[in-house]
Write a protein that holds these residues in place. Structure first.
Motif, PDB file in Angstrom:
ATOM      1  N   ASP A 150    -119.337 -26.240  86.935  1.00 57.14           N
ATOM      2  CA  ASP A 150    -118.711 -26.795  88.128  1.00 57.14           C
ATOM      3  C   ASP A 150    -117.906 -25.688  88.802  1.00 57.14           C
ATOM      4  N   PRO A 151    -118.197 -25.384  90.048  1.00 49.84           N
ATOM      5  CA  PRO A 151    -117.495 -24.278  90.715  1.00 49.84           C
ATOM      6  C   PRO A 151    -115.998 -24.504  90.854  1.00 49.84           C
TER       7      PRO A 151
ATOM      8  N   ALA B 267    -115.527 -21.568  85.776  1.00 50.17           N
ATOM      9  CA  ALA B 267    -116.267 -20.904  86.845  1.00 50.17           C
ATOM     10  C   ALA B 267    -115.680 -19.546  87.175  1.00 50.17           C
ATOM     11  N   GLY B 268    -114.412 -19.329  86.845  1.00 50.16           N
ATOM     12  CA  GLY B 268    -113.779 -18.049  87.127  1.00 50.16           C
ATOM     13  C   GLY B 268    -113.859 -17.048  85.999  1.00 50.16           C
ATOM     14  N   PHE B 269    -114.495 -17.410  84.889  1.00 55.21           N
ATOM     15  CA  PHE B 269    -114.602 -16.494  83.754  1.00 55.21           C
ATOM     16  C   PHE B 269    -115.495 -15.305  84.113  1.00 55.21           C
ATOM     17  N   ARG B 270    -115.034 -14.093  83.763  1.00 59.76           N
ATOM     18  CA  ARG B 270    -115.835 -12.888  83.947  1.00 59.76           C
ATOM     19  C   ARG B 270    -115.923 -12.096  82.634  1.00 59.76           C
ATOM     20  N   ARG B 271    -114.781 -11.666  82.114  1.00 59.27           N
ATOM     21  CA  ARG B 271    -114.723 -10.972  80.815  1.00 59.27           C
ATOM     22  C   ARG B 271    -113.949 -11.873  79.860  1.00 59.27           C
ATOM     23  N   VAL B 272    -114.580 -12.259  78.769  1.00 56.41           N
ATOM     24  CA  VAL B 272    -113.980 -13.225  77.847  1.00 56.41           C
ATOM     25  C   VAL B 272    -114.210 -12.759  76.420  1.00 56.41           C
ATOM     26  N   ALA B 273    -113.238 -13.014  75.541  1.00 56.20           N
ATOM     27  CA  ALA B 273    -113.393 -12.743  74.116  1.00 56.20           C
ATOM     28  C   ALA B 273    -112.692 -13.841  73.344  1.00 56.20           C
ATOM     29  N   ASN B 274    -113.187 -14.114  72.128  1.00 55.43           N
ATOM     30  CA  ASN B 274    -112.510 -15.088  71.273  1.00 55.43           C
ATOM     31  C   ASN B 274    -113.055 -15.025  69.850  1.00 55.43           C
TER      32      ASN B 274
END
Length: 1003
Positions: free
Chosen positions: A91-92, A97-104
């Motif tokens: 869903d925009p 929708a705003g994720f670009r660089r993610v780690a977990n």
């Protein structure tokens, strides 16, 4: 919280320096206490590296309960929560929708379905049902192969300090059948980073091509491996990191979500899987591969196996993630210490049992903390179509029973042992996953309760097996029917693999063919009884969504769904909505300019007033008409959300074209009923918190125009008093006809409001807040504490404007889905009032039957009739639509009444037998008077007597029986010649003396 890279790296190096180097294939003895910071240091170093050095956003682990993904039993990979991004359906308006660089660090469970390691756990030194997946992601091409490979190499060699000459890499060598060439780009990147060609391996699609499922995003992957041999002899490789580059869509057929296991004279241990992206591909249903519109990087590395490498251990069970558990198991059982043996060397399967118990208690603790509890046994009963058990709960139940069997029978653990291990799990994992700490008491309680319940079944099952085996001939197989009755699908809940194992230990073979037949019969029965599965219907795939985005089509404006108002009369007025047809889709998803008569199609509009199914609320239905042609109705069966667009399923009676102007009409009765149920759900949630405490958590809900279903976390089943109190709280709010306020606010404003209710969902920003009785602005003011005093929730559903329209709410069903989760079924309005009337009527019938029973009966036929009436009432109460609290009370009453009725019948039947014996004796001696006493259970005594005709009227049977029964505190009845009665005494001799004295006195 991740610490800085420098601090984490320093902590990590200090921890690793304390770890002895691996000294070969033999297992080193565990130290008495492993350094407590090692696993945490490795985890922190990973997260800090990507956050501080490379600007990644750290996101918490998703729950192991899949959210909105029926294809998964459990979350089994780090990428699961990001599937909407990969599929292009996010869903925009959502945060994701705003994720670009993610780690977990993602909690993963592989204990059922396609990707299950359950059968392998304990048999080797590396498999687990629960593991932690360290991962980093780059979405929409923010970085790609070169950056992903460079980051992985930097972390492994500079932060973790792994010697470069111990690392190998593999890459995709191409697939001529699919028309895919080798991934030379990845190969060249590794060469550039300094990896010599001699330590590079090229493999085909089975090892180095990743697919999300049968169809959908897929692409080549590259892997980093660690050489355990250290250059001595043939390499012994374990996979450390798998980097996947999605760029295609995949075909139908069995294609699991592999982490690309490498087998080159190696131990198949996955340590890290990272997936740098190539242009994403999508495998279509026809098997063809199509480029995806955007590229992503998806990486994953198993913490347990990485830790084994860094700590110089061959087995993941020898790391500090497991050593505290293994030590605790040894201390709590009578078994010898864990020694890491496998196969034939593991005599008595002791070490296998250690690994099974340690693994399973970790998985159980993680799952219960996330709201997935071991499933309960028992038939669905009258609510079979609604109380559908979650398969994941059944898998957990199997895990717990396996753990109980291995701990009690192989490790000689005392009762309650498994629950005592929960604090050890919390100590080792609670820092990373605080939900374990918050729920530690509940986890231990659920595990202990289920363990205690299963121990009795296990013991009974063992006795049944032994008895059955004794009756078998030398060549007989164990009967399938007996095994089935012992199994999870039968009565005792023993997993079939345990039944088979117990039989193998006795050298007995199971009737597998018969078992398969029973399984097929059970599957057919479940298919007939299960809740009908709603069809997925038409959907927009990733290409359709991509095309819409490229065309600049904005998400559907569905705000008109909130355009409704109250008339002065109290009824609701729902406005129509005029919209333009932006796109039409055939049933196979093909975009077309028009559809003809009789076609079923998908309809995309610029705006809509239809509520699309989400948040547990059923979709609207209704119809649309073309503007200017009001007499041709296009039925709308349902609406659903697809990546921010609302797709309407329409049956076209005439031609419909792109560009047509249409007017939409929702089914007002359907919508209003859904609104009633949804507002009732909020009030029910609030009422449960009032009755059970503020910590009470919702586990899920679903509603349609007919009923609402609500799952709530509970320590114990709700009592009838609690159920009644919950209904009373809802009725009070309904009776006050409170206003329902709704307003969209910034998501950040809702973050720290005491009492605000929300679910484990991704909410849009801004988010809609629904408040009962208090304006939203006041409810969101932390100083007001208003959200602690009324129902305030984040919710995008449609609601009433005042609570009075609910009319009434009755909880008509209650079922414990699992220990710790109760499912409630409720109805509202006239249905609820009718349910109360039915309940009152049944209560009056039960009261009348109890009065008749209390009067007693001297006639066997009448007593039998009353007993049958109790049975009829029990069936009526069990199946009636009525208040559940009242059902529970009446069931308890009827259970006692039927017991009394059956006892009365048995007494009268025994009395008849006694009278018959007395008559036979008197017949043999006509001048003799006879009195018999027959002792019954619980000290009760039956009396029967007959007086010789010559002795009357001075001596009568009725008076004789009365004198004796009165002495025993009872009563008697009959005639001058024959009589009977009842009483209670432990001294029959005294009663007989009374009878003899009375008779002698009269004669």
């Amino acid at each position: 919280m991740a610490v800085s890279v420098a601090a984490a790296a320093g902590r990590l190096r200090r921890a690793i320096r304390r770890t002895p180097q691996w000294r070969g294939p033999s297992r080193r003895a565990l130290s008495s206490e492993a350094p407590p910071t090692q696993a945490a240091a490795v985890r922190d170093a990973f997260l800090s590296f990507f956050r501080d050095r490379h600007g990644h956003r750290l996101v918490p682990s998703a729950s192991v309960r899949p959210r909105g993904d029926p294809s998964l039993l459990f979350v089994n990979a780090g990428m699961n929560q990001f599937k909407p991004i990969f599929l292009g359906t996010v869903d925009p308006r959502s945060e994701m929708a705003g994720f670009r660089r993610v780690a977990n660090s993602q909690k993963c469970v592989r204990a059922g379905g396609r990707h299950s390691d359950l059968e392998d756990v304990g048999r080797d030194l590396s498999h687990h049902t629960f593991f932690e997946m360290l991962g980093n992601w780059a979405f929409r091409g923010v970085y790609f192969k070169e950056e992903a490979c460079s980051m992985a190499w930097e972390l492994l060699t500079q932060v973790y300090g792994i010697p470069e000459d111990r690392l190998w890499v593999s890459y995709f060598g191409g697939d001529p059948k699919a028309g895919l060439g080798p991934d030379l780009e990845s190969r060249d990147i590794w060469l550039k980073l300094g990896v010599p060609a001699s330590r590079m391996l090229s493999f085909g699609p089975q090892e180095n091509f990743w697919e999300m499922g049968d169809t959908g995003p897929c692409g080549p992957c590259t892997e980093i491996h660690y050489d355990l041999a250290g250059g001595v002899g043939a390499p012994q490789l374990v996979e450390l990191w798998n980097l996947v580059f999605m760029q295609h869509n995949s075909p139908p057929g069995p294609s699991p979500i592999p982490l690309c296991h490498l087998s080159v004279c190696l131990i198949p241990v996955i340590l890290w899987g990272a997936s740098p992206c190539i242009p994403f591909l999508a495998r279509e249903k026809d098997g063809s591969l199509q480029p995806l519109p955007q590229r992503h990087v998806d990486t994953g590395m198993g913490l347990e196996r990485l830790l084994a490498v860094l700590q110089g251990r061959r087995s993941t069970y020898d790391t500090d993630l497991f050593s505290p558990l293994l030590n605790a198991i040894h201390q709590g059982c009578g078994a010898p210490p864990y020694s890491g043996r496998v196969g034939a060397a593991d005599e008595g399967h002791t070490d296998t049992a250690y690994r099974v118990v340690a693994d399973h208690i970790r998985t159980l603790s993680i799952c219960i903390a996330d709201g997935v509890s071991p499933g309960m046994s028992g038939a669905p009963g009258c609510w079979g179509l609604i109380w559908a058990l979650n398969p994941s709960r059944l898998v957990l139940r199997r895990l717990l029973r396996r753990a109980v069997r291995f701990s009690t029978e192989l490790l000689r653990a005392p009762p309650g042992f498994l629950g005592s291990l929960v604090p050890v799990v919390v100590e080792t994992l609670g820092g990373a996953y605080p939900e374990l700490q918050r729920n530690s008491a509940q986890i231990a309680s659920l595990v202990s309760e289920d363990e205690a319940a299963f121990l009795a079944s296990l013991q009974q099952g063992r006795r049944i097996i032994e008895r059955t085996v004794r009756r078998l001939g030398p060549s007989d197989v164990f009967p399938a029917e007996v095994a089935w009755s012992l199994s999870l699908s039968g009565n005792l809940g023993l997993p079939l693999d345990l039944v088979k194992l117990m039989l193998e230990e006795k050298g007995v073979q199971l009737d597998s063919a018969g078992l398969e037949r029973l399984a097929q019969e059970e599957a057919q029965h479940r298919a007939q009884q299960a809740e009908p599965v709603q069809e997925q219907g038409l959907r927009l795939d990733v290409h359709a969504l991509g095309a819409l985005q490229r065309q600049g089509v904005p998400p559907t404006d569905d705000s008109p769904k909130y355009n409704y108002s109250l008339r002065p009369s109290g009824g609701y007025e729902f406005g129509t909505c005029e919209a333009q047809v932006l796109q039409l889709y055939t049933e196979d998803g093909t975009a077309v300019a028009s559809v003809g008569e009789g076609q079923r199609c998908g309809l995309l509009l610029d705006k809509t007033n239809f509520y699309a199914e989400q948040g547990g609320q059923a979709s609207d239905r209704g119809y649309l008409v073309r503007v200017g042609l009001q007499d041709v109705l296009f039925p709308v069966a349902r609406a659903q959300v697809c990546g921010g667009f609302i797709l309407h399923e329409v049956a076209a009676p005439e031609c419909l074209k792109v560009g047509d102007q249409v007017q939409l009409h929702v089914d007002e009765a359907w919508r209003l009923s859904c609104m009633e149920k949804h507002t009732a759900v909020h009030l029910l949630n609030w009422a449960l918190r009032q009755a059970l405490g503020p910590g009470t958590e919702q586990r899920g809900s679903h509603l349609n125009p007919e009923w609402l279903r609500f799952d709530v976390a509970t320590q114990a089943p709700l009592t009838p008093e609690q159920l009644r109190a919950v209904e009373g709280t809802v009725q009070k709010a309904v009776g006050q006809d409170e206003a329902v306020y709704m307003e969209e606010v910034a998501l950040a404003r809702t973050a720290h409001v005491p009492g605000l209710r929300s679910l484990d969902e991704v909410y849009p920003d801004p988010v809609r807040v629904v408040s009962v009785g208090v304006p939203v602005a006041q409810a969101l003011n932390p100083a007001s504490q208003a959200a602690l005093q009324t129902s305030v929730e984040l919710c995008c559903g449609t609601h009433l404007l005042r609570t009075g329209a609910i009319g009434d709410l009755v909880i008509i069903g209650e079922r414990q889905l699992a220990k710790g989760t109760t499912r409630l079924l409720a109805i509202t309005g006239e249905q609820a009032q009718q349910a109360r009337e039915v309940g009152q009527s049944l209560a009056q019938e039960v009261e009348a039957a109890a009065a008749r029973l209390s009067q007693g009966s001297r006639d066997v036929v009448e007593a039998q009739r009353l007993s049958k009436e109790m049975g009829r009432l029990i069936d009526a109460v069990d199946t009636a639509v009525m208040p559940q609290w009242q059902r529970r009370e009446l069931q308890a009453t009827l259970k006692a009444l039927r017991r009394r009725a059956n006892t009365a019948v048995r007494k009268l039947e025994m009395g008849q037998v006694l009278v018959k014996v007395v008559r036979q004796l008197c017949k043999q001696a006509p001048s003799t008077s006879v009195l018999l006493l027959s002792p019954q259970p619980l000290g009760q005594v039956l009396c029967a007597c007959q007086v010789a005709q010559s002795a009357t009227p001075a001596f009568t049977a009725e008076a004789w029986a009365l004198a004796v029964c009165s002495h025993m505190g009872g009563k008697a009845w009959g005639s001058r010649v024959v009589a009977q009665g009842t009483g209670s005494t432990a001294d029959l001799d005294a009663a007989l003396s009374t009878a003899r004295a009375y008779a002698l006195n009269k004669l």
